[in-house]
Design an enzyme around this catalytic site. Structure first.
Site, mmCIF file in Angstrom:
data_model
loop_
_atom_site.group_PDB
_atom_site.id
_atom_site.type_symbol
_atom_site.label_atom_id
_atom_site.label_comp_id
_atom_site.label_asym_id
_atom_site.label_seq_id
_atom_site.Cartn_x
_atom_site.Cartn_y
_atom_site.Cartn_z
ATOM 1 N N LYS A 8 -2.766 5.166 -2.769
ATOM 2 C CA LYS A 8 -3.789 6.001 -2.155
ATOM 3 C C LYS A 8 -4.142 7.116 -3.130
ATOM 4 O O LYS A 8 -3.262 7.637 -3.839
ATOM 5 C CB LYS A 8 -3.261 6.599 -0.839
ATOM 6 N N GLY B 21 -4.363 -4.237 6.129
ATOM 7 C CA GLY B 21 -3.348 -4.042 7.158
ATOM 8 C C GLY B 21 -3.547 -2.694 7.806
ATOM 9 O O GLY B 21 -4.264 -1.833 7.283
ATOM 10 N N ASP C 185 -13.910 -1.249 2.715
ATOM 11 C CA ASP C 185 -12.996 -1.379 3.855
ATOM 12 C C ASP C 185 -13.722 -0.829 5.077
ATOM 13 O O ASP C 185 -14.401 -1.562 5.818
ATOM 14 C CB ASP C 185 -11.692 -0.617 3.532
ATOM 15 N N GLU D 249 -10.979 1.028 -3.713
ATOM 16 C CA GLU D 249 -11.315 0.729 -2.316
ATOM 17 C C GLU D 249 -11.953 1.944 -1.650
ATOM 18 O O GLU D 249 -11.417 3.055 -1.738
ATOM 19 C CB GLU D 249 -10.029 0.312 -1.585
ATOM 20 N N SER E 3 0.866 -1.171 0.000
ATOM 21 C CA SER E 3 0.000 0.000 0.000
ATOM 22 C C SER E 3 0.909 1.230 0.000
ATOM 23 O O SER E 3 1.648 1.459 0.956
ATOM 24 C CB SER E 3 -0.890 -0.011 1.246
ATOM 25 N N LYS F 170 -1.153 -1.100 -4.370
ATOM 26 C CA LYS F 170 -2.281 -0.200 -4.101
ATOM 27 C C LYS F 170 -1.712 1.192 -3.929
ATOM 28 O O LYS F 170 -0.686 1.369 -3.278
ATOM 29 C CB LYS F 170 -2.978 -0.702 -2.832
ATOM 30 N N LYS G 280 -10.108 -6.489 7.516
ATOM 31 C CA LYS G 280 -9.087 -6.214 8.536
ATOM 32 C C LYS G 280 -9.571 -6.895 9.794
ATOM 33 O O LYS G 280 -10.644 -6.546 10.317
ATOM 34 C CB LYS G 280 -8.932 -4.712 8.765
ATOM 35 N N ASP H 128 -7.072 3.323 -3.334
ATOM 36 C CA ASP H 128 -7.823 3.396 -2.072
ATOM 37 C C ASP H 128 -8.049 4.867 -1.744
ATOM 38 O O ASP H 128 -7.096 5.638 -1.619
ATOM 39 C CB ASP H 128 -7.029 2.706 -0.952
HETATM 40 O O1 OSB Z 1 -7.234 2.149 4.309
HETATM 41 O O2 OSB Z 1 -6.248 0.300 4.151
HETATM 42 C C1 OSB Z 1 -6.314 1.432 4.632
HETATM 43 C C2 OSB Z 1 -3.222 2.046 6.779
HETATM 44 C C3 OSB Z 1 -3.768 2.723 7.850
HETATM 45 C C4 OSB Z 1 -5.107 2.994 7.835
HETATM 46 C C5 OSB Z 1 -5.899 2.609 6.759
HETATM 47 C C6 OSB Z 1 -5.364 1.913 5.695
HETATM 48 C C7 OSB Z 1 -3.980 1.667 5.684
HETATM 49 C C8 OSB Z 1 -3.272 1.062 4.567
HETATM 50 C C9 OSB Z 1 -1.942 0.405 4.849
HETATM 51 O O3 OSB Z 1 -3.635 1.143 3.425
HETATM 52 C C10 OSB Z 1 -2.030 -1.044 5.016
HETATM 53 C C11 OSB Z 1 -0.739 -1.667 5.456
HETATM 54 O O4 OSB Z 1 0.225 -1.644 4.696
HETATM 55 O O5 OSB Z 1 -0.674 -2.194 6.567
HETATM 56 MG MG MG Z 2 -8.449 1.066 2.974
#
Ligand code: OSB
Ligand code: MG
Length: 384
Positions: free
Chosen positions: A179, A306, A254, A229, A151, A177, A278, A204
């Site tokens: 953001k 995660g 999510d 996402e 991510s 992924k 999650k 995402d």
């Molecule tokens: O939206 O998935 C999410 C991290 C913190 C809060 C929300 C998210 C995330 C990530 C990172 O996208 C996921 C990871 O690498 O652990």
């Molecule tokens: Mg997410």
């Protein structure tokens, strides 16, 4: 039986009898991130992870609460989780009751899945440690190689983003992924797509858009993304169904999914074709397995998200992905992407094929290093 009327994917786990717990500690550690992690809702620069340590007749177990100190991803924070655990959940944990009975008691506490997961996961890990078996075996699942996914947070420039994607591709990550947020989306995705036409790629938005952005979101369809996402509000399901009818790209939920009932509702109205599970957000490993099982039965893909976890939560997510239904690569990445030194002995690494091996050993496999925890501790208290 589950609330959807399907048989439980883990009847043996619900029947598991809880051991006596002699001590319960909460220890919060601070691990600086190697680089800030930017999203549409916040930029995180450190991981403040609240850990739970259980002790039962000389056997110990650690779990990790996936909340942050702030309520920017989810309403739970480390402080609310501490409050709910100490005042409402722990008093319900009694030796001799089953895990299924404990979940029944926990249900009276509305929401607070991250707090619940911390307790339930610690108990499961404790039992695995007592039996000397890996967590996935306690979950009734055989070992397998776990798919990887990275991510990538919001970056300041296209160059920076392209460099991060390039590193991920060189490492062999199974999917990337990125953001996005309003105004930092189409051009940024196009830059990555132009450079990496074949890369399994997804975005995402962490809930940054609304239905009035439908035209803009539809333009994502041209980039052949695996999914988008949580494009709409963190609490919405209905409008995602409307959006999904307007888009070809699969929607993945999510933030909106807090348990099997939410997942079943979202699937039944076509709000998503994929779910990011999650384990913390949905209340633990058992509920995660129920969601994945239900989704698989509906042809909906599931992957493990995660929360930038330390090695403890990271290992739990790895074990979870042995469960039925976890078919897509998740946000399961190398420790070195986040931290220079973790609090467990074995960092998560990718093999030559981009896969991750389940850490060998009882419980989560990775061994928690007390001296590293001590070095990083910012708060500690004994609850029992
Ligand atoms: O939206 O998935 C999410 C991290 C913190 C809060 C929300 C998210 C995330 C990530 C990172 O996208 C996921 C990871 O690498 O652990
Ligand atoms: Mg997410």
């Amino acid at each position: 039986m589950t609330p959807t009327g399907r048989p439980s994917p883990a009847p043996g786990l619900e029947a598991l009898v809880l051991p006596r717990i002699d001590h319960v500690d909460l220890v919060t550690v601070r691990l600086p991130f190697l680089a800030p992690f930017g999203t549409s809702v916040h930029v995180w620069t450190v991981k403040d992870a609240m850990l739970m340590r259980l002790e039962s007749q000389g056997v110990t177990a650690w779990s990790e609460c996936v909340s942050d100190p702030d309520p920017f991803y989810a309403y739970e924070t480390n402080t609310t989780a501490r409050h709910i655990i100490s005042d409402f959940l722990l008093p319900l944990v009694e030796p001799g009751i089953t895990l299924g009975e404990l979940e029944g008691r926990f249900r009276r506490v509305r929401g607070h899945g991250m707090a619940k997961a911390t307790v339930e996961n610690a108990l499961l890990i404790l039992v695995a440690n007592q039996r000397g078996i890996p967590l996935h075996e306690l979950l009734g699942r055989p070992a397998k190689k776990i798919q990887s996914g990275l991510s990538i947070g919001l970056k300041d420039t296209h160059d920076e983003l392209l460099r991060a994607v390039e590193r991920a591709v060189a490492k062999g990550y199974h999917r990337v992924k990125m953001k996005v947020k309003k105004g930092q989306d189409l051009d940024w995705v196009r830059a990555v797509r132009d450079r990496f036409p074949e890369l399994p790629l997804m975005v995402d938005a962490n809930g940054d858009y609304s239905l009035s952005d439908t035209d803009r979101l539809r333009r994502l369809d041209e980039f052949n993304l695996m999914m988008v996402e949580q494009p709409l509000s963190y609490s919405d399901i209905i409008e995602h169904a409307t959006l999904q009818r307007e888009m070809n790209t699969a929607i993945c939920l999510d933030e909106s999914i807090h348990g099997l009932a939410d997942a079943a509702a979202a699937i039944s109205i076509g709000a998503c074709r994929i779910i990011n599970v999650k384990q913390g957000r949905v209340g633990g490993l058992l509920e995660s397995m129920r969601i994945a099982h239900h989704a698989a039965g509906c042809g909906v893909g599931v992957w493990s998200g995660g929360m930038d976890e330390t090695g403890i939560g990271r290992a739990v997510n790895i074990h979870l992905q042995t469960a039925e239904g976890f078919t897509l690569p998740g946000d399961t990445s190398e420790t070195a992407n986040y931290f220079d030194e973790d609090i467990v002995d074995q960092p998560v690494v990718l093999d030559a094929g981009g896969f991750i091996d389940i850490p060998k050993g009882p419980g989560i496999g990775a061994r928690v290093m007390p001296e590293r925890i001590l070095k990083r501790t910012i708060a500690a208290e004994r609850l029992r």
